[in-house]
Design an enzyme around this catalytic site. Sequence first.
Site, PDB file in Angstrom:
ATOM      1  N   HIS A  18      -7.017   6.644  -3.253  1.00 13.26           N
ATOM      2  CA  HIS A  18      -7.904   5.695  -2.570  1.00 13.26           C
ATOM      3  C   HIS A  18      -7.269   5.015  -1.359  1.00 13.26           C
ATOM      4  O   HIS A  18      -7.981   4.511  -0.492  1.00 13.26           O
ATOM      5  CB  HIS A  18      -8.396   4.633  -3.562  1.00 13.26           C
ATOM      6  CG  HIS A  18      -7.399   3.558  -3.834  1.00 13.26           C
ATOM      7  ND1 HIS A  18      -6.288   3.748  -4.639  1.00 13.26           N
ATOM      8  CD2 HIS A  18      -7.331   2.270  -3.406  1.00 13.26           C
ATOM      9  CE1 HIS A  18      -5.591   2.636  -4.689  1.00 13.26           C
ATOM     10  NE2 HIS A  18      -6.186   1.718  -3.954  1.00 13.26           N
ATOM     11  N   ASP A  19      -5.942   4.982  -1.278  1.00 15.83           N
ATOM     12  CA  ASP A  19      -5.270   4.337  -0.138  1.00 15.83           C
ATOM     13  C   ASP A  19      -4.308   5.282   0.565  1.00 15.83           C
ATOM     14  O   ASP A  19      -3.387   4.831   1.255  1.00 15.83           O
ATOM     15  CB  ASP A  19      -4.497   3.095  -0.597  1.00 15.83           C
ATOM     16  CG  ASP A  19      -5.347   1.827  -0.584  1.00 15.83           C
ATOM     17  OD1 ASP A  19      -6.315   1.778   0.200  1.00 15.83           O
ATOM     18  OD2 ASP A  19      -5.058   0.904  -1.372  1.00 15.83           O
ATOM     19  N   HIS A  25       0.838  -1.204   0.000  1.00 14.60           N
ATOM     20  CA  HIS A  25       0.000   0.000   0.000  1.00 14.60           C
ATOM     21  C   HIS A  25       0.871   1.251   0.000  1.00 14.60           C
ATOM     22  O   HIS A  25       1.012   1.940   1.013  1.00 14.60           O
ATOM     23  CB  HIS A  25      -0.955  -0.007   1.189  1.00 14.60           C
ATOM     24  CG  HIS A  25      -2.045  -1.019   1.079  1.00 14.60           C
ATOM     25  ND1 HIS A  25      -2.035  -2.204   1.783  1.00 14.60           N
ATOM     26  CD2 HIS A  25      -3.172  -1.044   0.315  1.00 14.60           C
ATOM     27  CE1 HIS A  25      -3.114  -2.901   1.480  1.00 14.60           C
ATOM     28  NE2 HIS A  25      -3.824  -2.229   0.580  1.00 14.60           N
ATOM     29  N   ASN A  26       1.429   1.548  -1.165  1.00 16.88           N
ATOM     30  CA  ASN A  26       2.291   2.705  -1.317  1.00 16.88           C
ATOM     31  C   ASN A  26       1.903   3.464  -2.588  1.00 16.88           C
ATOM     32  O   ASN A  26       0.915   3.125  -3.240  1.00 16.88           O
ATOM     33  CB  ASN A  26       3.763   2.262  -1.360  1.00 16.88           C
ATOM     34  CG  ASN A  26       3.992   1.158  -2.384  1.00 16.88           C
ATOM     35  OD1 ASN A  26       3.464   1.204  -3.492  1.00 16.88           O
ATOM     36  ND2 ASN A  26       4.775   0.148  -2.009  1.00 16.88           N
ATOM     37  N   ALA A  27       2.680   4.488  -2.939  1.00 16.76           N
ATOM     38  CA  ALA A  27       2.319   5.335  -4.076  1.00 16.76           C
ATOM     39  C   ALA A  27       2.406   4.592  -5.404  1.00 16.76           C
ATOM     40  O   ALA A  27       1.709   4.952  -6.365  1.00 16.76           O
ATOM     41  CB  ALA A  27       3.215   6.574  -4.112  1.00 16.76           C
ATOM     42  N   ASP A  52      -8.622  -1.710  -8.163  1.00 18.80           N
ATOM     43  CA  ASP A  52      -7.957  -1.924  -6.880  1.00 18.80           C
ATOM     44  C   ASP A  52      -7.490  -3.364  -6.704  1.00 18.80           C
ATOM     45  O   ASP A  52      -6.509  -3.623  -6.002  1.00 18.80           O
ATOM     46  CB  ASP A  52      -8.910  -1.535  -5.741  1.00 18.80           C
ATOM     47  CG  ASP A  52      -8.203  -1.418  -4.403  1.00 18.80           C
ATOM     48  OD1 ASP A  52      -6.980  -1.170  -4.379  1.00 18.80           O
ATOM     49  OD2 ASP A  52      -8.876  -1.579  -3.369  1.00 18.80           O
ATOM     50  N   GLN A  68      -3.171 -16.323  -2.660  1.00 14.43           N
ATOM     51  CA  GLN A  68      -3.573 -15.811  -3.965  1.00 14.43           C
ATOM     52  C   GLN A  68      -4.719 -16.615  -4.576  1.00 14.43           C
ATOM     53  O   GLN A  68      -5.627 -16.042  -5.186  1.00 14.43           O
ATOM     54  CB  GLN A  68      -2.376 -15.788  -4.903  1.00 14.43           C
ATOM     55  CG  GLN A  68      -1.355 -14.724  -4.546  1.00 14.43           C
ATOM     56  CD  GLN A  68      -1.987 -13.352  -4.417  1.00 14.43           C
ATOM     57  OE1 GLN A  68      -2.603 -12.843  -5.348  1.00 14.43           O
ATOM     58  NE2 GLN A  68      -1.836 -12.742  -3.251  1.00 14.43           N
TER      59      GLN A  68
END
Length: 460
Positions: A218-219, A178-180, A328, A379
């Site tokens: 969004h995150d 959860h990064n750029a 997403d 997964q």
Amino acid sequence: MSCSVVERCGAVAFKRSEQNAIQVCMLADGRLNTGHAGVLLVERRGSYPLIDLRILRTSAQQGEVEPGRRKVKRQLSFQRYCHASRLLRGSLPCTPRSLHLLDDDYLGQAAHMLLKVGTWNFDIFVFDRLTNGHSLVTLMCHLFNVYGLVHHFQLDMVKLHRFLGMVQEDYHSQNPYHNAVHAADVTQAMYCYLKEPKLAEQLSPLDVFLGLMAAAAHDVDHPGVNQPFLIKTRHHLASLYQNTSVLESHHWRSTVGMLRESGLLSHLPADVSQDMEQQLGSLILATDISRQNEFLSTFREHLDNQDLDLQLASHRHFILQIALKCADVCNPCRVWELSRQWSERVCEEFYRQGDLERKFNMEISPLCNQQADSVPAIQIGFISYIVEPLFEEWQRFTEPSPLSQTMMAHLHKNKARWSRLRHAHTASDTHTHPRTEEPEPEGGEGGGGGGGGGEGEDIP
């Protein structure tokens, strides 16, 4: 309560002793937190979860930012903003050797990649390296230029670039997933979906603006742990949002705070800007995975009844919510090399949370136990229960769509590949972290990183 006050409720004050640099956390009500003590060391308008620095001492020190660094960084960015205004108007400098700060981001190999930004095999990892870690800002500037959004909404280019820079900065680079870069990847996928013929011909400039903005933000300020972790550690954000869509609510409110701080929409009438903020919130809140069945059922009913009317703003907004949800979680629909990297990153983030929970003698959350939850097993479950049902309906909506056919083909191949890896891991009877590589089957599945080579990977 105003949005700025809401965001300040999550503010963290730091005190550092001369001897051992001990941090203490001040909660919104003024009480000192003494629970799972400490916070990470990066100043930001949002809030990290209360994670013990004794566990993360090494990574925290590596990520430390000196007080005031952000302020100085922004003050020194004026030249970048000025160049951005020319960039966004489409009037790039003619001289290849000009010294503007964004030249290295926008020209050369990165610019060449942007020519194919609408293709599904776009490698966001390569693009991020070519833009020196500024993939989100560069991509958004390009897409706003492509759609003419700056002119349509009469946006101030300096304010726009400032807002995008704030968003990019407020993603936590130390998060494996959860990064750029994840935000840029979701934004690129969203762009592909906005170009779907069935949707593109009906979209208004406002729809495109909201879709891209929601994808990019969004995150934002994601702490790298999930909602149950925040709830069971009694994090102040969980209390603030009453244990409901905690992270998504924080992402939205952080975005609103940055919109107002940057003044990006300040030239618009108050009722218009507030409506745009609310619609952004509706899109970002739709990414809450706990609401998956709610959205999927509604989407399925619309398709069964054939009653979607994209001339209605409310129906277009719903499809934007579905498109953002698809973007997403689209990693399993990418070519194998990209999909595998994202899978390993998200599992690494899960395992880090599990390690924290183990250290604090808390119950380890589902999917977060590295000893019990292998990457292939995680997964396969994710694809079977989340991704496949959603993209099957998205394919029904977009049909006929070469892009959807390509995504479903990758999805099925990747699922089969994870299944082979899981069986190989089980057969080896080992408890170590499984390898996520295997020999390429004869004939190959294509799916190289940047270039691709699988059939249909260059479908726009």
